[in-house]
Each structure stands twice: as structure tokens, then as C-alpha cells.
Motif scaffolding. Sequence first.
Motif, PDB file in Angstrom:
ATOM      1  N   ARG A   1      20.605  23.233 -78.486  1.00  0.00           N
ATOM      2  CA  ARG A   1      19.325  23.623 -77.895  1.00  0.00           C
ATOM      3  C   ARG A   1      19.444  23.727 -76.374  1.00  0.00           C
ATOM      4  N   ALA A   2      20.139  22.749 -75.779  1.00  0.00           N
ATOM      5  CA  ALA A   2      20.281  22.761 -74.322  1.00  0.00           C
ATOM      6  C   ALA A   2      21.145  23.930 -73.858  1.00  0.00           C
TER       7      ALA A   2
ATOM      8  N   LEU B   1       5.949  32.301 -75.415  1.00  0.00           N
ATOM      9  CA  LEU B   1       4.749  31.576 -75.845  1.00  0.00           C
ATOM     10  C   LEU B   1       3.996  32.367 -76.913  1.00  0.00           C
TER      11      LEU B   1
ATOM     12  N   PHE C   1      14.060  27.193 -79.204  1.00  0.00           N
ATOM     13  CA  PHE C   1      12.824  26.879 -78.469  1.00  0.00           C
ATOM     14  C   PHE C   1      12.769  27.499 -77.080  1.00  0.00           C
ATOM     15  N   GLY C   2      13.852  27.347 -76.330  1.00  0.00           N
ATOM     16  CA  GLY C   2      13.869  27.856 -74.956  1.00  0.00           C
ATOM     17  C   GLY C   2      13.965  29.378 -74.876  1.00  0.00           C
TER      18      GLY C   2
ATOM     19  N   ALA D   1      16.864  17.042 -62.490  1.00  0.00           N
ATOM     20  CA  ALA D   1      16.202  17.960 -63.423  1.00  0.00           C
ATOM     21  C   ALA D   1      14.802  18.327 -62.973  1.00  0.00           C
TER      22      ALA D   1
ATOM     23  N   TYR E   1      19.458  19.662 -70.399  1.00  0.00           N
ATOM     24  CA  TYR E   1      19.296  18.209 -70.353  1.00  0.00           C
ATOM     25  C   TYR E   1      19.431  17.647 -71.759  1.00  0.00           C
TER      26      TYR E   1
ATOM     27  N   ALA F   1       2.612  26.359 -71.878  1.00  0.00           N
ATOM     28  CA  ALA F   1       3.469  26.433 -73.056  1.00  0.00           C
ATOM     29  C   ALA F   1       3.792  25.030 -73.565  1.00  0.00           C
TER      30      ALA F   1
ATOM     31  N   ARG G   1      10.097  21.285 -70.850  1.00  0.00           N
ATOM     32  CA  ARG G   1      10.190  21.756 -69.455  1.00  0.00           C
ATOM     33  C   ARG G   1      11.619  22.131 -69.103  1.00  0.00           C
ATOM     34  N   THR G   2      12.590  21.301 -69.526  1.00  0.00           N
ATOM     35  CA  THR G   2      13.982  21.637 -69.205  1.00  0.00           C
ATOM     36  C   THR G   2      14.411  22.903 -69.945  1.00  0.00           C
ATOM     37  N   LEU G   3      13.676  23.283 -70.991  1.00  0.00           N
ATOM     38  CA  LEU G   3      14.013  24.504 -71.726  1.00  0.00           C
ATOM     39  C   LEU G   3      13.242  25.699 -71.177  1.00  0.00           C
ATOM     40  N   GLY G   4      12.738  25.564 -69.951  1.00  0.00           N
ATOM     41  CA  GLY G   4      12.154  26.714 -69.270  1.00  0.00           C
ATOM     42  C   GLY G   4      10.678  26.953 -69.539  1.00  0.00           C
ATOM     43  N   GLN G   5       9.978  25.970 -70.139  1.00  0.00           N
ATOM     44  CA  GLN G   5       8.583  26.191 -70.498  1.00  0.00           C
ATOM     45  C   GLN G   5       7.632  25.756 -69.370  1.00  0.00           C
TER      46      GLN G   5
ATOM     47  N   LEU H   1      18.773  24.000 -65.732  1.00  0.00           N
ATOM     48  CA  LEU H   1      19.665  22.905 -66.083  1.00  0.00           C
ATOM     49  C   LEU H   1      19.421  22.493 -67.531  1.00  0.00           C
TER      50      LEU H   1
ATOM     51  N   THR I   1      19.845  28.243 -73.671  1.00  0.00           N
ATOM     52  CA  THR I   1      19.218  28.956 -72.549  1.00  0.00           C
ATOM     53  C   THR I   1      20.224  29.278 -71.444  1.00  0.00           C
TER      54      THR I   1
ATOM     55  N   THR J   1      10.825  22.130 -62.932  1.00  0.00           N
ATOM     56  CA  THR J   1      11.907  21.920 -63.908  1.00  0.00           C
ATOM     57  C   THR J   1      12.295  23.202 -64.621  1.00  0.00           C
ATOM     58  N   ARG J   2      11.285  23.976 -65.033  1.00  0.00           N
ATOM     59  CA  ARG J   2      11.571  25.140 -65.877  1.00  0.00           C
ATOM     60  C   ARG J   2      12.401  26.191 -65.158  1.00  0.00           C
TER      61      ARG J   2
ATOM     62  N   THR K   1      12.177  31.281 -77.101  1.00  0.00           N
ATOM     63  CA  THR K   1      10.980  31.796 -77.767  1.00  0.00           C
ATOM     64  C   THR K   1       9.851  31.945 -76.758  1.00  0.00           C
TER      65      THR K   1
ATOM     66  N   ARG L   1       2.689  24.386 -77.231  1.00  0.00           N
ATOM     67  CA  ARG L   1       3.793  24.392 -78.194  1.00  0.00           C
ATOM     68  C   ARG L   1       4.271  22.997 -78.564  1.00  0.00           C
TER      69      ARG L   1
END
Lengths: 228, 249
Positions: B152-153, B108, B103-104, B49, B84, A140, A132-136, B82, B156, B77-78, B106, A144
Amino acid sequence: MDIMHHLLTAQFMEPLLLTLKVAGLATLAATILGIAMAYVLARWRFPGRDVVDAVCTLPMVMPPTVLGYYLLVLIGRRGFLGVWLKDVFGISLVFTWQGAAIAATVVAFPLVFKSARAALEGVGRQFEDAARTLGQGELAVFLRVSLPLALRGVMAGTMLAFARALGEFGATLMVAGNLPGRTQTLSLAVYSAVQAGDDGLANALVIVISLVCVAILVGTSRLLQSQY
Amino acid sequence: MQFELDIVKRMRGAGEEFTLRSRFATTDNALVLFGPSGSGKTLTLQAIAGLLTPDQGRIAVNGDVLYDSRAGINLPTRRRGLGYLFQDYALFPHRTVWENVAFGLTPLFGRVSRRDARRVDELLDLFGLGGLARHRPAALSGGQKQRTALARALATRPRMLLLDEPFSALDQPLRLRMRKELANIIEKFKIPMIMVTHDTDEMESFAESVVVYRQGCVVGLHTSADMAQPDTTVCRAIHDQMALAYDNQ
């Protein structure tokens, strides 16, 4: 060999192909419904959650004939869903292979539901939060992260569900009857063969069913061995 | 960074009731939420968050409202933008290092765009993870896991980084090295951050401002201006509040 002699006859092949069709379709339906219900119960808190869980598990503990009776009350010629289906679509499910598939779905459903729920609850919350914090979005996150991490448990449940659908007898007999070539699945064919004193056919059927079930159980335990 | 937060959250668990009353505002770029475990600092970070919804209050970053109970705003959140960093990193075990970092970025259905793929490669190189791109997280050391999680954080392009006890999963010698690395990264990316910790050394090496928590409440807020003063009373005040925070633990 006596058994080999029976393998390619219509008496053997018809129930086998029908069973694969019925059990395959039932497993597919039970898997989709089971995962959906498991997700709802694993993720959401709502009043009556325990009751819903109990109802979803019920087909596992109730006698199949009782389930078959309930299904008849629901989709039978005089059942309220049955009447509606007849009026609107002109369909009758009783004494059809589709009816057998519905019976097998109900019986197989709890096996997917139980495994999927345990597997989904075992997926760490932090993985879903991280997504979720990665925008999903929620879809998704489920497709995923949650589902792939729960996949082994879900697949193990699916295999057990297939085995259960394969061997379904009581509910199928109640809803679809035992019509050779139309609704006679493997387990019903075994019953008929024994009744008719055709031991050779019964042996062939029993051995095939047993081998498939052993293969499924071995596959399931392999799947459930730890991962990562 | 202009950050303001004023939230209340009541929680019930194991028969005990816990009330979080979190309230502070800052214009500093590096904020540390400090306090013993169970004092409400991680809950505050989760609320920022959007992983925890407060009962009431308001959270805003640079004028953007993330949450406002009175206006009925609760950005999911999405869409908060932010980054995290989780305490145990929460790397996806079924994905490789490269896939984790990507991941962020890519979608769906579909693949990472060529531009984003290049960004992932650059991040991996920057974090010294280039040779590990195809490894699964289970094959990584503690430091490599943290670098992967951080990459990863950052992939994005978040507007702010939230760090939940980022060094607690590491052993002592590594902790010191990773602390330096993190400081360099934050310097390089010029990204504002909020860090949760109960380690005084970490607080002192990262904080421009410190918020001290005790039993769900803010008991002290010290800005960079206060901290810069050689005035012993400020230092004493901080230390007194910390001592108090750890009372009755």
C-alpha cells in the motif's frame, strides 16, 4: 378487531403521515448537524470545548417545554430570528409543521451528536494518518476513513434520534401547537384521543408507536454489536 | 538521498515536559533512528511525514523543503510523497486487501484507473498476496498484514519509505523472514528509507547510517563511512552511546 377498524381512518393516517414527514426531516437535519458538531469536537482542541459540548447535550436533559420556550423566543413572532424570517422571507414557523420539524430536530440532535462523537473518537488516529500519508486530503480522510469506521455508532445514534423525534411532544406543542391535520403528530394525537375519550383510536396509535420503537431499539442494538 | 533535519518540539503530557531536539544530515540511502522507547525517534519520523508539526526548524529531502518554520513552509502530509509503514500497519479494516493497496490511487469520487488497477495487481503478485485480494485485513496473518501495508505504501510511488518499528508486531521466527523480505523489496525498488527501531540486529542489517537518540536528543550520528571502518573505536563509540541511551530507563 377494534384496532384494525381505526387504522385507515383520517384521524389515524393524518397524524401518522405527518409524524413520518416531521420525524424524517428532523432526523436528517439532526444527523447532518450532529455529525458535523461531533467531528469538530472530536478532532479540534479549542478553548470552551467543554461548554460547546454541554450546550449540544443540553436538549437531552432539559424539559421539552423549556426547549419549546427557547425556540419560541428565537423563532416566534416576536423572536429575533422570527422577525427576521418574517421580514426577509415572509415566513412564520410558529403553528406550522416546519416548526414542529425544527422542534424535533433540536430534541433529536444530542442523540446523534453523542453517539457520533463517541464513534469518531473511537476511530484510531493511525487510520486517518495512514490515509494522509497516502495522499488524501482532509475531506477524503473523513469520507473514506473516519465516517465509514464510525458508521455503526453514527447510525445507532440516528435511529435513536428518529425514535425520539417520532415521540416528540412538549417542544412541538409549544412551537407548533396541536392542530389536527396540520401540526398534530402521533404523540399529540394520542393525547387528544385520550382527552376526547376515544380509547379505540388511542389504542391503535399507542400500539403502532410502541411497535416502531421496539423495532428501532432492536435494530440499534444489532448495529452496535462489534464489527470486523 | 540528501536528507537534512533540524527540529525542536516541546510536548506536555501527564505533567511531564518532553523536549525533542532532533538534528542530523545524511547522504546515505538507509538511515536507522535508534534508541529506547520514548527517546524521540518515532516523533522524529512523524515530523518527517508531517503528522507532527515541530515548533521550529527545517526538514528537507534532496533540496525539497518539507518544513521550514522561518520560511513559513509546512507541506501537508498528503503532498510530501513519503510512504509510511505504521507499527501496527494501520490497514483499513473496512477495505479488502486490494482496496487497501489501491487506496492512495483511488480518487474520492470515481474509480481506480485501469493503469493503476494493473499496478495494484502487480504489487499484490509481487508480495504474494494475489490470492488474498478480496480478504479483509482481519483475516490476514501478521506477515501478510505487513506485506499488504508495504504494498500500500509503495503503490503511490513515494520518494522515500518511513518505517516505524516494522517488525515489532511479529513473532521472532517470522521477524527474521520478514526482515529478509523487506531488504529484498528495498533493493528491488531502490527506494531510500528511514527506519525507527530499538533492535540492534535490525539496525545492523539495515543501516547505512545510524542516529542514536536519548531522552529526546541526538547523542550520536554514524555514517556509512564510519561504519565501514574496521576501527574498533567507532564500534565502541556506538555501543557506548547505546548503553548510555538505555541508562536510567
